[in-house]
Design an enzyme around this catalytic site. Structure first.
Site, PDB file in Angstrom:
ATOM      1  N   ALA A 128      11.503  10.770  10.821  1.00 47.38           N
ATOM      2  CA  ALA A 128      10.623   9.763  11.417  1.00 47.38           C
ATOM      3  C   ALA A 128       9.170  10.221  11.365  1.00 47.38           C
ATOM      4  CB  ALA A 128      11.069   9.477  12.841  1.00 47.38           C
ATOM      5  N   SER A 130       6.640   7.769   9.561  1.00 46.66           N
ATOM      6  CA  SER A 130       5.841   6.529   9.533  1.00 46.66           C
ATOM      7  C   SER A 130       5.812   5.850  10.899  1.00 46.66           C
ATOM      8  CB  SER A 130       6.410   5.550   8.511  1.00 46.66           C
ATOM      9  OG  SER A 130       6.447   6.161   7.251  1.00 46.66           O
ATOM     10  N   GLU A 131       4.723   5.138  11.132  1.00 48.97           N
ATOM     11  CA  GLU A 131       4.551   4.393  12.390  1.00 48.97           C
ATOM     12  C   GLU A 131       4.097   2.975  12.033  1.00 48.97           C
ATOM     13  OE1 GLU A 131       1.765   6.567  14.785  1.00 48.97           O
ATOM     14  OE2 GLU A 131       3.134   8.281  15.006  1.00 48.97           O
ATOM     15  N   GLY A 133       1.370   1.525  12.555  1.00 47.49           N
ATOM     16  CA  GLY A 133      -0.015   1.501  12.055  1.00 47.49           C
ATOM     17  C   GLY A 133      -0.337   2.615  11.076  1.00 47.49           C
ATOM     18  N   SER A 136       0.891   5.517   4.696  1.00 44.98           N
ATOM     19  CA  SER A 136       0.290   6.432   3.713  1.00 44.98           C
ATOM     20  C   SER A 136      -0.585   7.481   4.394  1.00 44.98           C
ATOM     21  CB  SER A 136      -0.574   5.639   2.731  1.00 44.98           C
ATOM     22  OG  SER A 136       0.176   4.615   2.137  1.00 44.98           O
ATOM     23  N   ASP A 245       7.840  16.619  -0.667  1.00 44.80           N
ATOM     24  CA  ASP A 245       7.885  17.107  -2.057  1.00 44.80           C
ATOM     25  C   ASP A 245       9.331  17.090  -2.572  1.00 44.80           C
ATOM     26  OD1 ASP A 245       5.174  17.592  -2.376  1.00 44.80           O
ATOM     27  OD2 ASP A 245       5.309  19.732  -1.876  1.00 44.80           O
ATOM     28  N   GLN A 284      15.644  -8.651 -32.670  1.00 49.42           N
ATOM     29  CA  GLN A 284      14.789  -7.472 -32.539  1.00 49.42           C
ATOM     30  C   GLN A 284      14.090  -7.364 -31.174  1.00 49.42           C
ATOM     31  OE1 GLN A 284      11.717  -6.871 -35.515  1.00 49.42           O
ATOM     32  NE2 GLN A 284      12.228  -4.697 -35.576  1.00 49.42           N
ATOM     33  N   GLU A 368       8.554   7.227   0.664  1.00 48.94           N
ATOM     34  CA  GLU A 368       8.220   8.641   0.393  1.00 48.94           C
ATOM     35  C   GLU A 368       6.913   8.763  -0.393  1.00 48.94           C
ATOM     36  OE1 GLU A 368      11.316  11.422  -0.036  1.00 48.94           O
ATOM     37  OE2 GLU A 368      12.825  10.061   0.781  1.00 48.94           O
ATOM     38  N   SER A 371       3.179   4.477  -5.036  1.00 47.40           N
ATOM     39  CA  SER A 371       2.701   4.916  -6.358  1.00 47.40           C
ATOM     40  C   SER A 371       1.224   5.304  -6.300  1.00 47.40           C
ATOM     41  CB  SER A 371       2.920   3.817  -7.394  1.00 47.40           C
ATOM     42  OG  SER A 371       4.302   3.611  -7.558  1.00 47.40           O
TER      43      SER A 371
HETATM   44  C1  LIG Z   1      12.969   0.423   3.345  1.00 47.74           C
HETATM   45  C2  LIG Z   1      12.009   1.484   3.827  1.00 47.74           C
HETATM   46  C3  LIG Z   1      12.509   2.700   4.230  1.00 47.74           C
HETATM   47  C4  LIG Z   1      11.620   3.686   4.711  1.00 47.74           C
HETATM   48  N1  LIG Z   1      12.135   4.870   5.207  1.00 47.74           N
HETATM   49  C5  LIG Z   1      11.300   5.717   5.880  1.00 47.74           C
HETATM   50  C6  LIG Z   1      11.826   6.849   6.585  1.00 47.74           C
HETATM   51  O1  LIG Z   1      13.040   7.117   6.564  1.00 47.74           O
HETATM   52  N2  LIG Z   1      10.981   7.623   7.298  1.00 47.74           N
HETATM   53  C7  LIG Z   1       9.631   7.376   7.335  1.00 47.74           C
HETATM   54  O2  LIG Z   1       8.910   8.121   7.997  1.00 47.74           O
HETATM   55  N3  LIG Z   1       9.098   6.316   6.667  1.00 47.74           N
HETATM   56  C8  LIG Z   1       9.893   5.487   5.946  1.00 47.74           C
HETATM   57  N4  LIG Z   1       9.385   4.385   5.286  1.00 47.74           N
HETATM   58  C9  LIG Z   1       7.948   4.153   5.326  1.00 47.74           C
HETATM   59  C10 LIG Z   1       7.278   4.327   3.971  1.00 47.74           C
HETATM   60  O3  LIG Z   1       7.217   5.687   3.626  1.00 47.74           O
HETATM   61  C11 LIG Z   1       5.918   3.652   4.070  1.00 47.74           C
HETATM   62  O4  LIG Z   1       6.148   2.257   4.106  1.00 47.74           O
HETATM   63  C12 LIG Z   1       5.015   4.012   2.906  1.00 47.74           C
HETATM   64  O5  LIG Z   1       4.641   5.359   2.979  1.00 47.74           O
HETATM   65  C13 LIG Z   1       3.735   3.144   2.888  1.00 47.74           C
HETATM   66  O6  LIG Z   1       3.143   3.084   4.139  1.00 47.74           O
HETATM   67  P1  LIG Z   1       2.733   1.645   4.763  1.00 47.74           P
HETATM   68  O7  LIG Z   1       3.927   0.769   4.672  1.00 47.74           O
HETATM   69  O8  LIG Z   1       2.139   1.890   6.100  1.00 47.74           O
HETATM   70  O9  LIG Z   1       1.646   1.087   3.780  1.00 47.74           O
HETATM   71  P2  LIG Z   1       0.056   1.393   3.847  1.00 47.74           P
HETATM   72  O10 LIG Z   1      -0.167   2.840   4.024  1.00 47.74           O
HETATM   73  O11 LIG Z   1      -0.538   0.460   4.820  1.00 47.74           O
HETATM   74  O12 LIG Z   1      -0.358   0.974   2.379  1.00 47.74           O
HETATM   75  C14 LIG Z   1      -0.518  -0.389   1.972  1.00 47.74           C
HETATM   76  C15 LIG Z   1      -1.027  -0.372   0.514  1.00 47.74           C
HETATM   77  O13 LIG Z   1      -2.289   0.310   0.462  1.00 47.74           O
HETATM   78  C16 LIG Z   1      -2.215   1.380  -0.483  1.00 47.74           C
HETATM   79  N5  LIG Z   1      -3.023   2.503  -0.018  1.00 47.74           N
HETATM   80  C17 LIG Z   1      -3.053   3.088   1.208  1.00 47.74           C
HETATM   81  N6  LIG Z   1      -3.900   4.129   1.220  1.00 47.74           N
HETATM   82  C18 LIG Z   1      -4.408   4.224  -0.033  1.00 47.74           C
HETATM   83  C19 LIG Z   1      -5.329   5.105  -0.667  1.00 47.74           C
HETATM   84  N7  LIG Z   1      -5.874   6.139  -0.011  1.00 47.74           N
HETATM   85  N8  LIG Z   1      -5.627   4.892  -1.954  1.00 47.74           N
HETATM   86  C20 LIG Z   1      -5.058   3.866  -2.637  1.00 47.74           C
HETATM   87  N9  LIG Z   1      -4.193   3.019  -2.106  1.00 47.74           N
HETATM   88  C21 LIG Z   1      -3.858   3.180  -0.823  1.00 47.74           C
HETATM   89  C22 LIG Z   1      -0.735   1.741  -0.515  1.00 47.74           C
HETATM   90  O14 LIG Z   1      -0.419   2.444  -1.704  1.00 47.74           O
HETATM   91  C23 LIG Z   1      -0.088   0.377  -0.432  1.00 47.74           C
HETATM   92  O15 LIG Z   1      -0.102  -0.246  -1.688  1.00 47.74           O
HETATM   93  C24 LIG Z   1      10.245   3.425   4.741  1.00 47.74           C
HETATM   94  C25 LIG Z   1       9.752   2.191   4.303  1.00 47.74           C
HETATM   95  C26 LIG Z   1      10.626   1.226   3.873  1.00 47.74           C
HETATM   96  C27 LIG Z   1      10.061  -0.110   3.454  1.00 47.74           C
END
Ligand SMILES: Cc1cc2nc3c(=O)[nH]c(=O)nc-3n(C[C@H](O)[C@H](O)[C@H](O)COP(=O)(O)OP(=O)(O)OC[C@H]3O[C@@H](n4cnc5c(N)ncnc54)[C@H](O)[C@@H]3O)c2cc1C
Length: 388
Positions: A128, A130-131, A133, A136, A245, A284, A368, A371
């Site tokens: 756990a 992610s939150e 708000g 990333s 990683d 093709q 995780e 992209s």
């Molecule tokens: C089905 C599912 C399972 C998951 N499982 C887990 C889990 O087990 N544990 C856990 O902790 N989390 C989990 N997550 C959370 C997941 O890791 C996050 O959703 C992910 O890291 C993106 O964060 P966010 O959704 O807050 O998007 P945001 O961080 O809000 O990003 C939104 C968009 O902005 C882009 N962005 C953000 N910052 C930048 C930057 N600096 N430069 C360029 N682009 C940027 C992102 O790439 C994305 O396209 C899960 C998510 C899903 C949907």
């Protein structure tokens, strides 16, 4: 001894590959459509996955783990994902995101308590970070841990937690000292079923990996004693980044498995479906699609195994893991879209599996680390390697 840059599989790795392939076909494939269509958590598979050692893949044998290397881990995840992406992520979140940080940063007491039960599949793990708000930008944790006599009082919400609704053990990240930024983050191990102040939010309805249960986890006045601290106070960000990683190697392998499913099903379909008096495989354009899918999938697998070999050899592999995850997830997305195209109208309906592969592939570009974040990790590591 295989060197870190070699891609030959060892005898053991080949045996694991055939065991995993056979297990996936026999036990998982028959359930895959139900798992997707009914958003069904395959609880009956969990003890079976435990009995073949897939729930404690890298964990030390001394604590009941299978003590396989990371190439074996990637092979297992690919084979599971080939037939069911949901099952593969249930297994990968448990292994890479919960068991691995406990075996790598836990005390002996913690390892003795958690690793045997997680490895045997008696307990299921989650991670756990992610939150609502903060995804990333994981350094901006708002789930607070306040020091008290004998432990910490935790308040906050964690979002999108894979295995959350079915977990027994959670590796939790909290903010202990906001002024210290990422150096104020502290990790804990939480007993999900027996700790008071822990509850689950609603189960998410998802586009893909529908049988992998996802929910938020709510911490309200939750007291965690000293025994639950994972690593040192203030070192949680390091625990999270090192864990991710390794996790990225697992998601790369998952993406390879999904892409391979699209390729194998599409090649078969194209050999049987006729248009203009011959199998579409003889047109093709279709051959070009299959050739492009085959090239990218092999390249994605080699990147994945290469990152795993580096992890096994104990050399830095953050860039390689991010490269594997980025390339493999984009390959999975592109290959499954091509797979749907090759199937024509039949690609768009649930009678065939290829639409499921396309929906499942999308998440590999998001969790995780998206992209966009993988590109940041790759460039930052590359520049550090070049500039010293
Ligand atoms: C089905 C599912 C399972 C998951 N499982 C887990 C889990 O087990 N544990 C856990 O902790 N989390 C989990 N997550 C959370 C997941 O890791 C996050 O959703 C992910 O890291 C993106 O964060 P966010 O959704 O807050 O998007 P945001 O961080 O809000 O990003 C939104 C968009 O902005 C882009 N962005 C953000 N910052 C930048 C930057 N600096 N430069 C360029 N682009 C940027 C992102 O790439 C994305 O396209 C899960 C998510 C899903 C949907």
């Amino acid at each position: 001894m295989i060197d870190a840059n070699s891609f030959e599989l060892t005898e053991e790795e080949r045996m694991v590959q055939s065991t995993a392939r056979e297990f996936a076909q026999r036990e998982v494939a028959p359930l895959a459509r139900k798992i997707d269509h009914e958003h069904y958590f395959p609880k009956e598979l969990i003890p079976k996955l435990g009995s073949v050692g897939f729930m404690g893949v890298n964990a030390p044998a001394a604590f009941g783990g299978s003590e396989m290397n990371n190439v074996c881990y990637a092979i297992i995840i690919e084979e599971l994902a080939r037939v069911c992406a949901s099952t593969s992520v249930i297994v990968s979140a448990h292994n890479s995101l919960c068991l691995w940080p406990i075996t790598s940063f836990g005390t002996d007491e913690q390892k003795k308590k958690y690793v045997p039960k997680l490895s045997s599949a008696e307990w299921i793990g989650c991670f756990a970070l992610s939150e609502p708000g903060t995804g990333s930008d994981a350094a901006r944790q708002t789930c607070m841990a306040v020091k008290e006599d004998g432990g910490w009082r935790v308040n906050g919400v964690k979002n999108w937690i894979t295995n959350g609704p079915v977990s027994d053990v959670c590796v939790l990240f909290t903010m202990e000292d906001a002024a210290a930024g990422h150096k104020g983050i502290t990790a804990f191990i939480v007993d999900m079923k027996t700790t008071s102040g822990v509850s689950l939010g609603k189960k998410e309805e998802k586009l893909g990996i529908c049988g992998s249960p996802t929910s938020s986890i709510i911490f309200e006045d939750c007291f965690l004693p000293e025994s639950q601290l994972l690593g040192k106070s203030g070192e949680g960000f390091k625990v999270a980044m090192k864990t991710l990683d390794g996790g990225r190697c697992g998601i790369a392998a998952q993406a390879v498995g999904i892409a391979r499913a699209a390729l194998e099903d599409s090649a078969q379909y194209a050999s049987e479906r006729k248009a203009f008096g011959k199998p579409i495989a003889e047109h093709q354009s279709i051959q070009n699609y299959l050739a492009d899918m085959s090239c990218s999938i092999d390249a994605a697998r080699l990147l994945t195994w290469s990152a795993c070999r580096r992890k096994d050899a104990g050399v830095p592999y953050s860039r390689q893991a991010a490269q594997a995850k980025l390339f493999a997830s984009e390959t999975a997305m592109a290959s499954t879209v091509k797979g749907v195209q090759i199937h024509g109208g039949y690609g768009f309906v649930k009678e065939f599996n290829v639409e499921r592969y396309m929906r499942d592939a999308k998440i590999t570009e998001i969790y995780e680390g998206t992209s966009e974040i993988q590109r940041l990790v790759i460039a930052a590591n590359l520049l550090k390697e070049i500039n010293g």
